[in-house]
Design a protein around this motif. Structure first.
Motif, short mmCIF file in Angstrom:
data_model
loop_
_atom_site.label_atom_id
_atom_site.label_comp_id
_atom_site.label_asym_id
_atom_site.label_seq_id
_atom_site.Cartn_x
_atom_site.Cartn_y
_atom_site.Cartn_z
N THR B 19 -12.78 27.56 -21.95
CA THR B 19 -14.07 27.03 -21.52
C THR B 19 -15.10 27.33 -22.61
OG1 THR B 19 -14.50 29.07 -20.31
CG2 THR B 19 -13.59 27.23 -19.05
N VAL B 20 -16.23 26.61 -22.58
CA VAL B 20 -17.18 26.66 -23.69
C VAL B 20 -17.77 28.06 -23.88
CG1 VAL B 20 -19.21 25.93 -22.34
CG2 VAL B 20 -19.09 25.40 -24.77
N ASP B 21 -17.83 28.85 -22.80
CA ASP B 21 -18.34 30.22 -22.93
C ASP B 21 -17.25 31.20 -23.34
OD1 ASP B 21 -16.88 30.21 -20.61
OD2 ASP B 21 -18.56 30.65 -19.26
N ARG B 24 -12.54 32.06 -20.16
CA ARG B 24 -11.21 31.88 -19.56
C ARG B 24 -10.66 30.53 -20.00
NH1 ARG B 24 -12.11 28.09 -15.73
NH2 ARG B 24 -14.19 27.99 -14.85
#
Lengths: 186, 186
Positions: B19-21, B24
């Motif tokens: 995921t972009v952050d 995960r």
């Protein structure tokens, strides 16, 4: 690309509803996908005059503001009338749709404003689906967020049923007896 | 409702992209949402004649078969030419779209078949977006699945670039130098 990468952060916003397999809480990105699929699949339940393609676009965008403001569960204290939450969502919309080129940002913002206002046929059907999906997940997971928030049938009817019957009467006619049966069983 | 609740299980299918952050791995439900938002946002990059609304519907459905067959990462061994995976996906499509009323099941299946065949303008644009999103997430997370699979610029160009330039030439023109810069930096 700034807008699309920022939008990706919606995957980190946790909702109060369980996923259908009961494994974890649903996030707002997958919720938005599921709703768009509901719109596509339940198009025959839309009142005459609804544009399903506009509804799908509305639903893809509808929760982006939660990247800043978070999700406020329906049944949480104060969820019914939260001016603070509304103000936070408006600030979030300014920032997030502001990442787009001006014309496109204005078009996306207008679609989100229309959803929030819940007045047009398209918005009312979109909002009805937003209220229709969680009860179905709750029924599939033996209570889900109803159990968490100690909700009764009357609260579901008032906070969820009103919106569903306003935008998609036939879906409420289908769901309502299933909800009644669930709560009678307890 | 059987179809929509079964579809919800796509939230449990893990992909090879972060995921972009970087928190995960992405799942296929939120990936499908993100792609639909890409289509809506990048509509000006679609070749003339593409129907964005059909592309959005195609993308909402495109990964449902993974509920049964799982996600096969682009860069995994054998991913380029896997007859076994294709057969598993066809069986999955039979079962999952078979949960719908026959007419609707056939319409959804036709849209999925069109996506897989990658021949029409709409399918080629949809497929291009399906290949365009992961490199952007990889660039945003310092390498992501490229690092996991020890991929080089030439592999990205061959397995991802070909599809992107086939359906959305201007997006490949935009992305290609960014990928080259990333791999030169190493």
């Amino acid at each position: 690309m700034a807008f699309l990468m920022e939008a990706g952060r919606l995957t980190a916003v946790e909702r109060a509803t369980w996923t259908v397999d009961g494994a974890r809480m649903e996030n707002s990105a997958e919720h938005s996908w599921h709703l768009a699929l509901f719109a596509m699949t339940l198009s025959d339940e839309a009142p005459e005059g609804v544009s399903i393609d506009r509804v799908i676009r509305m639903l893809l965008l509808h929760d982006l503001v939660e990247i800043d403001s978070g999700d406020l569960p329906f049944f949480a204290d104060g969820a019914e009338d939260s001016a603070a939450q509304a103000a936070a969502e408006t600030r979030a919309a300014d920032r997030i749709f502001g990442l787009l080129p001006p014309d496109q940002g204005a078009a996306f913002r207008a679609l989100w404003d229309e959803f929030e206002a819940n007045e047009t046929l398209d918005a009312r059907f979109a909002k009805a689906l937003d209220r229709f999906q969680p009860p179905n997940l709750n029924l599939a997971t033996g209570g889900g967020s109803w159990t968490t928030y100690n909700v009764d049938a009357e609260m579901v009817r008032r906070r969820v049923g009103t919106r569903i019957s306003n935008g998609a009467p036939s879906l409420w006619a289908w769901l309502s007896p299933r909800i009644a049966r669930f709560f009678t069983k307890d």
